[in-house]
Enzyme design. Sequence first.
Site, PDB file in Angstrom:
ATOM      1  N   PRO A   1       0.758  -1.100   0.210  1.00 47.56           N
ATOM      2  CA  PRO A   1      -0.062  -0.054  -0.084  1.00 47.56           C
ATOM      3  C   PRO A   1       0.892   1.316   0.028  1.00 47.56           C
ATOM      4  O   PRO A   1       1.874   0.941   0.086  1.00 47.56           O
ATOM      5  CB  PRO A   1      -0.779  -0.328   1.202  1.00 47.56           C
ATOM      6  CG  PRO A   1       0.146  -0.811   2.359  1.00 47.56           C
ATOM      7  CD  PRO A   1       0.971  -1.648   1.462  1.00 47.56           C
TER       8      PRO A   1
ATOM      9  N   LYS B   1       4.563  -4.851  -6.940  1.00 47.01           N
ATOM     10  CA  LYS B   1       3.327  -3.999  -7.514  1.00 47.01           C
ATOM     11  C   LYS B   1       3.098  -2.761  -6.287  1.00 47.01           C
ATOM     12  O   LYS B   1       2.414  -2.937  -5.297  1.00 47.01           O
ATOM     13  CB  LYS B   1       2.034  -4.579  -7.761  1.00 47.01           C
ATOM     14  CG  LYS B   1       1.355  -4.001  -8.840  1.00 47.01           C
ATOM     15  CD  LYS B   1       0.841  -2.720  -8.616  1.00 47.01           C
ATOM     16  CE  LYS B   1      -0.463  -2.416  -7.705  1.00 47.01           C
ATOM     17  NZ  LYS B   1      -0.772  -1.176  -7.315  1.00 47.01           N
TER      18      LYS B   1
ATOM     19  N   ALA C   1       1.808   0.765  -4.619  1.00 50.34           N
ATOM     20  CA  ALA C   1       0.349   1.442  -4.740  1.00 50.34           C
ATOM     21  C   ALA C   1       0.530   2.363  -5.690  1.00 50.34           C
ATOM     22  O   ALA C   1       1.359   3.052  -5.875  1.00 50.34           O
ATOM     23  CB  ALA C   1       0.069   1.966  -3.465  1.00 50.34           C
TER      24      ALA C   1
ATOM     25  N   GLU D   1      -1.280  -8.976   5.341  1.00 47.81           N
ATOM     26  CA  GLU D   1      -1.049  -8.024   6.370  1.00 47.81           C
ATOM     27  C   GLU D   1      -2.320  -7.025   6.148  1.00 47.81           C
ATOM     28  O   GLU D   1      -2.136  -6.021   5.342  1.00 47.81           O
ATOM     29  CB  GLU D   1       0.220  -7.212   6.339  1.00 47.81           C
ATOM     30  CG  GLU D   1       1.255  -8.414   6.327  1.00 47.81           C
ATOM     31  CD  GLU D   1       1.698  -8.519   7.910  1.00 47.81           C
ATOM     32  OE1 GLU D   1       1.015  -8.159   8.711  1.00 47.81           O
ATOM     33  OE2 GLU D   1       2.629  -9.399   8.161  1.00 47.81           O
TER      34      GLU D   1
ATOM     35  N   CYS E   1      -1.627   0.979   9.722  1.00 48.75           N
ATOM     36  CA  CYS E   1      -2.453  -0.444   9.985  1.00 48.75           C
ATOM     37  C   CYS E   1      -2.183  -0.510  11.397  1.00 48.75           C
ATOM     38  O   CYS E   1      -3.614  -1.016  11.946  1.00 48.75           O
ATOM     39  CB  CYS E   1      -1.847  -1.407   9.141  1.00 48.75           C
ATOM     40  SG  CYS E   1      -0.227  -2.006   9.793  1.00 48.75           S
TER      41      CYS E   1
ATOM     42  N   GLN F   1      -9.353   9.608   0.343  1.00 47.89           N
ATOM     43  CA  GLN F   1      -9.253   9.097   1.728  1.00 47.89           C
ATOM     44  C   GLN F   1      -9.610  10.466   2.680  1.00 47.89           C
ATOM     45  O   GLN F   1     -10.498  10.056   3.793  1.00 47.89           O
ATOM     46  CB  GLN F   1      -7.629   9.142   2.057  1.00 47.89           C
ATOM     47  CG  GLN F   1      -7.212   8.308   3.410  1.00 47.89           C
ATOM     48  CD  GLN F   1      -7.901   6.925   3.625  1.00 47.89           C
ATOM     49  OE1 GLN F   1      -8.028   6.242   2.514  1.00 47.89           O
ATOM     50  NE2 GLN F   1      -8.045   6.395   4.499  1.00 47.89           N
TER      51      GLN F   1
ATOM     52  N   GLU G   1     -12.218   0.712  11.181  1.00 46.00           N
ATOM     53  CA  GLU G   1     -11.036   1.387  10.761  1.00 46.00           C
ATOM     54  C   GLU G   1     -11.301   2.532  10.066  1.00 46.00           C
ATOM     55  O   GLU G   1     -12.014   2.592   9.226  1.00 46.00           O
ATOM     56  CB  GLU G   1      -9.915   0.237  10.114  1.00 46.00           C
ATOM     57  CG  GLU G   1      -8.806   0.798   9.877  1.00 46.00           C
ATOM     58  CD  GLU G   1      -7.757  -0.083   8.861  1.00 46.00           C
ATOM     59  OE1 GLU G   1      -8.029  -0.388   7.905  1.00 46.00           O
ATOM     60  OE2 GLU G   1      -6.674  -0.147   9.337  1.00 46.00           O
TER      61      GLU G   1
HETATM   62  P1  NAD Z   1      -5.771  -1.490  -0.787  1.00 43.79           P
HETATM   63  O1  NAD Z   1      -6.209  -2.741  -0.431  1.00 43.79           O
HETATM   64  O2  NAD Z   1      -6.635  -0.671  -1.710  1.00 43.79           O
HETATM   65  O3  NAD Z   1      -4.432  -1.167  -1.797  1.00 43.79           O
HETATM   66  C1  NAD Z   1      -3.193  -1.855  -1.136  1.00 43.79           C
HETATM   67  C2  NAD Z   1      -2.680  -2.276  -2.687  1.00 43.79           C
HETATM   68  O4  NAD Z   1      -3.532  -3.350  -3.359  1.00 43.79           O
HETATM   69  C3  NAD Z   1      -2.279  -1.395  -3.538  1.00 43.79           C
HETATM   70  O5  NAD Z   1      -1.051  -1.490  -4.134  1.00 43.79           O
HETATM   71  C4  NAD Z   1      -3.520  -1.651  -4.627  1.00 43.79           C
HETATM   72  O6  NAD Z   1      -3.052  -1.053  -6.049  1.00 43.79           O
HETATM   73  C5  NAD Z   1      -3.592  -3.049  -4.513  1.00 43.79           C
HETATM   74  N1  NAD Z   1      -4.860  -3.488  -5.256  1.00 43.79           N
HETATM   75  C6  NAD Z   1      -6.100  -2.871  -5.131  1.00 43.79           C
HETATM   76  N2  NAD Z   1      -7.021  -3.508  -5.544  1.00 43.79           N
HETATM   77  C7  NAD Z   1      -6.507  -4.790  -6.168  1.00 43.79           C
HETATM   78  C8  NAD Z   1      -7.028  -5.820  -6.657  1.00 43.79           C
HETATM   79  N3  NAD Z   1      -8.159  -5.901  -7.279  1.00 43.79           N
HETATM   80  N4  NAD Z   1      -6.225  -6.939  -6.838  1.00 43.79           N
HETATM   81  C9  NAD Z   1      -4.894  -6.622  -6.525  1.00 43.79           C
HETATM   82  N5  NAD Z   1      -4.598  -5.738  -5.887  1.00 43.79           N
HETATM   83  C10 NAD Z   1      -5.127  -4.668  -5.582  1.00 43.79           C
HETATM   84  O7  NAD Z   1      -5.368  -0.747   0.564  1.00 43.79           O
HETATM   85  P2  NAD Z   1      -5.343   0.882   0.843  1.00 43.79           P
HETATM   86  O8  NAD Z   1      -6.505   1.657   1.064  1.00 43.79           O
HETATM   87  O9  NAD Z   1      -4.345   1.253  -0.193  1.00 43.79           O
HETATM   88  O10 NAD Z   1      -4.416   0.702   2.234  1.00 43.79           O
HETATM   89  C11 NAD Z   1      -5.136   1.003   3.338  1.00 43.79           C
HETATM   90  C12 NAD Z   1      -5.129  -0.379   4.075  1.00 43.79           C
HETATM   91  O11 NAD Z   1      -3.980  -1.344   4.380  1.00 43.79           O
HETATM   92  C13 NAD Z   1      -5.762  -0.087   5.387  1.00 43.79           C
HETATM   93  O12 NAD Z   1      -6.566  -1.101   5.794  1.00 43.79           O
HETATM   94  C14 NAD Z   1      -4.666  -0.712   6.239  1.00 43.79           C
HETATM   95  O13 NAD Z   1      -4.951  -1.071   7.540  1.00 43.79           O
HETATM   96  C15 NAD Z   1      -3.944  -1.753   5.475  1.00 43.79           C
HETATM   97  N6  NAD Z   1      -2.593  -1.604   5.859  1.00 43.79           N
HETATM   98  C16 NAD Z   1      -1.963  -2.895   6.744  1.00 43.79           C
HETATM   99  C17 NAD Z   1      -0.847  -2.997   6.899  1.00 43.79           C
HETATM  100  C18 NAD Z   1      -0.136  -4.122   7.718  1.00 43.79           C
HETATM  101  O14 NAD Z   1       0.740  -4.361   7.866  1.00 43.79           O
HETATM  102  N7  NAD Z   1      -1.352  -4.973   8.370  1.00 43.79           N
HETATM  103  C19 NAD Z   1      -0.091  -2.014   6.551  1.00 43.79           C
HETATM  104  C20 NAD Z   1      -0.319  -0.967   5.903  1.00 43.79           C
HETATM  105  C21 NAD Z   1      -1.843  -0.792   5.598  1.00 43.79           C
END
Ligand code: NAD
Length: 482
Positions: A153, A178, A180, A253, A287, A333, A384
């Site tokens: 992300p 890949k 973000a 994660e 997160c 956001q 969240e």
């Molecule tokens: P997101 O799930 O929208 O995006 C994360 C990644 O997934 C990006 O690279 C995005 O391009 C990709 N993605 C989006 N759609 C996809 C699909 N259909 N198939 C494959 N990949 C796809 O998340 P976000 O909103 O960008 O990030 C925030 C979230 O991430 C929050 O829920 C946060 O808690 C979580 N997060 C967790 C951790 C952890 O270590 N547990 C760390 C950071 C963020």
Amino acid sequence: MRELWYDATQVHIGGEWRAPDGGGQLPLENPSRGEQIGSIARGTAADIDAAVSAARAALEGDWGRMTAVERGRILTRIGQLVETRIEELTVIEAMDVGKPLTQARNDVIALARYMEFYGGAADKVMGDTIPYLDGYTVYTLREPHGVTGHIVPWNYPMQIIGRSVGAALAMGNACVLKPAEEACLTALAFVALAEEAGLPPGALNVVPGLGEEAGAALAAHPGIDHISFTGSVGVGALVQSAAAANVVPVTLELGGKSPQLVFDDADLDAALPFLVGACIQNAGQTCSASSRVLVQRGVYEEVVTRMGAAYDALLVGPARSDLNVGPLISARQKEIVEGFLTRGADLRIAGQGQFAEGLPEGGYYVRPTLFADVPADHVLARDEIFGPVQVVIPFDTEDEAVAIANGTDYGLVASVWTGSGARQMRLAKRLRAGQVFINNYGAGGGVELPFGGVGKSGHGREKGFVALYGFSQLKTVAAKHG
Ligand code: NAD
């Protein structure tokens, strides 16, 4: 020293920069101003396919033949190169993510430390010998999965690349990353540095692009042997389903709603900076942000008053002015966080940060807000938010505190503030979370500490030595020799 070079408008595959298939571009935004300042490559399924082939070729070539010692040395050198570029990487990340400079700098330092840690660990992963039947010698080998996919992300690109790509490379996997679409610059800078440090072409390939295009293509690619996904619960479930079709292991994660439990006998002076800091870091887009603080009735009003005063003193401004809180990552956001603030309109506001003077128009700023007396089943106490919004919830007994703390879908991190040693030990067991902190929060984020969730926070562990087991598989060898 020459300037750090990478090309955000291109993908990096097999050691080469090239235009993405179809030549598509996506806007590169500065969240501090809400302005487009350039463009980034819109990688496609064809680019992912090429990246997987390049990774496979690396495994069959120099990279696959390298000893663990040599891999470790390369990782260590990458860490050293990152350290020589701390200020450049700090500015790139601060501009791209909107992080105040000090917070971005901490991420660069963490990335260097991940490389140092996994560089040192690469040649220390060993198998076992197993006592067995007469006439046999049995032992186990730890082997790489092969080609690993990494979907990360925008909130902590460097730290997440460090912990997942670092561990995967240490075990001898070849990676397709890949990043973000909202923040991919340091991923591209990282691969440039990694190759300067001697990482063979194809061992790490970076394909920026949209989640539903490049990300989905990576998750579903039949040539991928393991996927590490960090992001939202919804997309994590999609990635896991796509990987299931290829019977590929996945580390997820995901999000959190991490509580801090403050008991009447807590050292409040020690707790206070963490109670607030654990939520507002990176504008709450963490997160493991502690977005819930559960406080025992005897110290409840004192904690609310002191936290409220700390919120009132928070200043919000652009990344470069290095204040307490920067902008959110995007207009979307900001809209999500403002939606939560509206849903909290009838709650008691105990403190609220201020916008700094001369805030750039168009930046994605919200005022950090502390809500008190929040019912444990309120949407702000359950969901969240991923913004600088925190709730305080009162409780009377330890059992009640545990029930509230464990009462969400998530289980990433929890912390307990108490002077009672017995309660510390009890709650460390009773709290449902991947990490429990006693009289601290986050323990400084040490790269050595295994990290990951239970429930909707995901499964599998990254960080620490244990991550090396996740990025490898065990082979049992049984030799019958009589
Ligand atoms: P997101 O799930 O929208 O995006 C994360 C990644 O997934 C990006 O690279 C995005 O391009 C990709 N993605 C989006 N759609 C996809 C699909 N259909 N198939 C494959 N990949 C796809 O998340 P976000 O909103 O960008 O990030 C925030 C979230 O991430 C929050 O829920 C946060 O808690 C979580 N997060 C967790 C951790 C952890 O270590 N547990 C760390 C950071 C963020």
